[in-house]
Motif scaffolding. Structure first.
Motif, PDB file in Angstrom:
ATOM      1  N   LEU A  98      36.716  42.888  38.035  1.00  0.00           N
ATOM      2  CA  LEU A  98      37.169  44.176  38.547  1.00  0.00           C
ATOM      3  C   LEU A  98      37.294  44.125  40.068  1.00  0.00           C
ATOM      4  O   LEU A  98      38.262  44.647  40.637  1.00  0.00           O
ATOM      5  CB  LEU A  98      36.181  45.280  38.134  1.00  0.00           C
ATOM      6  CG  LEU A  98      36.493  46.704  38.608  1.00  0.00           C
ATOM      7  CD1 LEU A  98      37.895  47.124  38.191  1.00  0.00           C
ATOM      8  CD2 LEU A  98      35.457  47.679  38.049  1.00  0.00           C
ATOM      9  N   LEU A  99      36.357  43.466  40.737  1.00  0.00           N
ATOM     10  CA  LEU A  99      36.401  43.357  42.191  1.00  0.00           C
ATOM     11  C   LEU A  99      37.613  42.535  42.634  1.00  0.00           C
ATOM     12  O   LEU A  99      38.281  42.873  43.620  1.00  0.00           O
ATOM     13  CB  LEU A  99      35.106  42.720  42.702  1.00  0.00           C
ATOM     14  CG  LEU A  99      34.775  42.867  44.184  1.00  0.00           C
ATOM     15  CD1 LEU A  99      34.721  44.331  44.585  1.00  0.00           C
ATOM     16  CD2 LEU A  99      33.443  42.191  44.498  1.00  0.00           C
ATOM     17  N   TYR A 100      37.898  41.474  41.909  1.00  0.00           N
ATOM     18  CA  TYR A 100      39.066  40.644  42.200  1.00  0.00           C
ATOM     19  C   TYR A 100      40.346  41.469  42.052  1.00  0.00           C
ATOM     20  O   TYR A 100      41.230  41.441  42.916  1.00  0.00           O
ATOM     21  CB  TYR A 100      39.088  39.451  41.245  1.00  0.00           C
ATOM     22  CG  TYR A 100      40.296  38.546  41.387  1.00  0.00           C
ATOM     23  CD1 TYR A 100      40.283  37.454  42.244  1.00  0.00           C
ATOM     24  CD2 TYR A 100      41.460  38.790  40.639  1.00  0.00           C
ATOM     25  CE1 TYR A 100      41.397  36.625  42.363  1.00  0.00           C
ATOM     26  CE2 TYR A 100      42.568  37.971  40.755  1.00  0.00           C
ATOM     27  CZ  TYR A 100      42.530  36.892  41.614  1.00  0.00           C
ATOM     28  OH  TYR A 100      43.627  36.073  41.732  1.00  0.00           O
ATOM     29  N   ASN A 101      40.436  42.223  40.972  1.00  0.00           N
ATOM     30  CA  ASN A 101      41.623  43.042  40.740  1.00  0.00           C
ATOM     31  C   ASN A 101      41.746  44.164  41.759  1.00  0.00           C
ATOM     32  O   ASN A 101      42.866  44.534  42.157  1.00  0.00           O
ATOM     33  CB  ASN A 101      41.593  43.622  39.329  1.00  0.00           C
ATOM     34  CG  ASN A 101      41.768  42.554  38.261  1.00  0.00           C
ATOM     35  OD1 ASN A 101      42.396  41.524  38.502  1.00  0.00           O
ATOM     36  ND2 ASN A 101      41.197  42.786  37.090  1.00  0.00           N
ATOM     37  N   LEU A 102      40.617  44.713  42.203  1.00  0.00           N
ATOM     38  CA  LEU A 102      40.638  45.725  43.260  1.00  0.00           C
ATOM     39  C   LEU A 102      41.197  45.137  44.543  1.00  0.00           C
ATOM     40  O   LEU A 102      42.063  45.733  45.194  1.00  0.00           O
ATOM     41  CB  LEU A 102      39.232  46.270  43.500  1.00  0.00           C
ATOM     42  CG  LEU A 102      38.639  47.196  42.450  1.00  0.00           C
ATOM     43  CD1 LEU A 102      37.184  47.482  42.754  1.00  0.00           C
ATOM     44  CD2 LEU A 102      39.427  48.498  42.388  1.00  0.00           C
ATOM     45  N   ARG A 103      40.696  43.968  44.907  1.00  0.00           N
ATOM     46  CA  ARG A 103      41.145  43.319  46.145  1.00  0.00           C
ATOM     47  C   ARG A 103      42.643  43.030  46.106  1.00  0.00           C
ATOM     48  O   ARG A 103      43.376  43.313  47.056  1.00  0.00           O
ATOM     49  CB  ARG A 103      40.374  42.029  46.384  1.00  0.00           C
ATOM     50  CG  ARG A 103      40.713  41.331  47.709  1.00  0.00           C
ATOM     51  CD  ARG A 103      39.936  40.045  47.845  1.00  0.00           C
ATOM     52  NE  ARG A 103      40.317  39.096  46.794  1.00  0.00           N
ATOM     53  CZ  ARG A 103      39.669  37.950  46.561  1.00  0.00           C
ATOM     54  NH1 ARG A 103      38.597  37.639  47.282  1.00  0.00           N
ATOM     55  NH2 ARG A 103      40.074  37.136  45.616  1.00  0.00           N
ATOM     56  N   GLU A 104      43.108  42.470  44.978  1.00  0.00           N
ATOM     57  CA  GLU A 104      44.524  42.151  44.868  1.00  0.00           C
ATOM     58  C   GLU A 104      45.373  43.422  44.782  1.00  0.00           C
ATOM     59  O   GLU A 104      46.512  43.456  45.266  1.00  0.00           O
ATOM     60  CB  GLU A 104      44.765  41.270  43.639  1.00  0.00           C
ATOM     61  CG  GLU A 104      44.058  39.928  43.701  1.00  0.00           C
ATOM     62  CD  GLU A 104      44.337  39.178  44.986  1.00  0.00           C
ATOM     63  OE1 GLU A 104      45.532  38.941  45.283  1.00  0.00           O
ATOM     64  OE2 GLU A 104      43.377  38.835  45.703  1.00  0.00           O
ATOM     65  N   GLY A 105      44.804  44.480  44.188  1.00  0.00           N
ATOM     66  CA  GLY A 105      45.551  45.722  44.027  1.00  0.00           C
ATOM     67  C   GLY A 105      45.791  46.464  45.320  1.00  0.00           C
ATOM     68  O   GLY A 105      46.787  47.183  45.460  1.00  0.00           O
ATOM     69  N   VAL A 106      44.878  46.321  46.292  1.00  0.00           N
ATOM     70  CA  VAL A 106      45.011  47.069  47.551  1.00  0.00           C
ATOM     71  C   VAL A 106      45.432  46.179  48.715  1.00  0.00           C
ATOM     72  O   VAL A 106      45.631  46.674  49.826  1.00  0.00           O
ATOM     73  CB  VAL A 106      43.688  47.792  47.907  1.00  0.00           C
ATOM     74  CG1 VAL A 106      43.242  48.696  46.770  1.00  0.00           C
ATOM     75  CG2 VAL A 106      42.576  46.794  48.238  1.00  0.00           C
ATOM     76  N   ARG A 107      45.589  44.876  48.476  1.00  0.00           N
ATOM     77  CA  ARG A 107      45.794  43.926  49.574  1.00  0.00           C
ATOM     78  C   ARG A 107      46.954  44.310  50.491  1.00  0.00           C
ATOM     79  O   ARG A 107      46.833  44.269  51.714  1.00  0.00           O
ATOM     80  CB  ARG A 107      46.009  42.517  49.014  1.00  0.00           C
ATOM     81  CG  ARG A 107      46.140  41.455  50.087  1.00  0.00           C
ATOM     82  CD  ARG A 107      46.426  40.094  49.485  1.00  0.00           C
ATOM     83  NE  ARG A 107      45.331  39.593  48.683  1.00  0.00           N
ATOM     84  CZ  ARG A 107      44.246  39.004  49.193  1.00  0.00           C
ATOM     85  NH1 ARG A 107      44.109  38.889  50.500  1.00  0.00           N
ATOM     86  NH2 ARG A 107      43.300  38.548  48.388  1.00  0.00           N
ATOM     87  N   ASP A 108      48.105  44.625  49.939  1.00  0.00           N
ATOM     88  CA  ASP A 108      49.294  44.891  50.745  1.00  0.00           C
ATOM     89  C   ASP A 108      49.622  46.375  50.858  1.00  0.00           C
ATOM     90  O   ASP A 108      50.726  46.739  51.250  1.00  0.00           O
ATOM     91  CB  ASP A 108      50.495  44.145  50.144  1.00  0.00           C
ATOM     92  CG  ASP A 108      50.305  42.634  50.190  1.00  0.00           C
ATOM     93  OD1 ASP A 108      49.782  42.140  51.207  1.00  0.00           O
ATOM     94  OD2 ASP A 108      50.667  41.964  49.203  1.00  0.00           O
TER      95      ASP A 108
END
Length: 200
Positions: A98-108
């Motif tokens: 979930l943390l990985y997906n959060l990071r990738e989801g908000v990155r840009d």
């Protein structure tokens, strides 16, 4: 959805962020003195300000992974500080968590778009409610304290427009800033400090 306040407890933060996908090799630890330079990747500060003016000032950093805290995120400043600490340090995150997906989801995304992405994530909200009920103190709808994170020389505060460069290096430099804020009365002595670090 309700985003309740988190207790400033390193065990709660460690369990919370490991449940989201932070590596077991990383943990949050409590700081008992501001007189030493503690090896760490990021710092979380919980404080109550004695001033209506911004406590931390510096030149803004626009190009970073940063999440604003709108009203819809309620009292989620502890969550945002933890995310800013993990995402802007060398802390390891398990792939597809979930943390990985959060990071990738908000990155840009812009800080406002990143906040909306969190608001719409029901699994994160469920996990947050679970850990906001942990701890010794009673929860409150209007907590007096506010969380911020310090990583790579920058102060990340979801209530600000962008991270700010404090022009200091390492925990020792940031602790020096805190001592100065305490001496001038900008921060009250009942603050709490945690560090994000590798497990010893």
């Amino acid at each position: 959805m309700n985003w309740a306040a988190l207790e400033s407890d390193p065990e709660i933060f460690t369990d919370y962020f490991r449940s989201l996908g932070m590596s077991q090799d990383w943990e949050f630890g409590e700081v008992f003195t501001l007189e030493e330079d503690i090896p760490c990747s990021a710092i979380l500060l919980t404080y109550r300000t004695a001033s209506e003016q911004p406590v931390f000032q510096g030149s803004p950093l626009e190009n970073s992974l940063f999440i604003r805290q709108p009203q819809e995120l309620g009292n989620a400043c502890g969550l945002l500080a933890g995310l800013h600490a993990v995402f802007n340090s060398d802390a390891q995150v398990q792939e597809q968590s979930l943390l990985y997906n959060l990071r990738e989801g908000v990155r840009d995304k812009s800080p406002e778009e990143a906040a909306q992405w969190l608001i719409n994530n029901q699994e994160l909200n469920r996990r947050h409610q679970e850990f906001s009920q942990e701890g010794q103190s009673q929860g409150t709808e209007e907590p007096d304290y506010h969380y911020v994170a310090f990583a790579r020389g920058y102060l990340f505060d979801g209530m600000m427009q962008a991270p700010v460069n404090l022009e200091v290096e390492g925990s020792g430099g940031f602790f020096g800033v805190l001592r100065q804020k305490l001496e001038t009365g900008q921060i009250t002595p009942d603050m709490s400090v945690m560090v994000l670090k590798r497990v010893d």
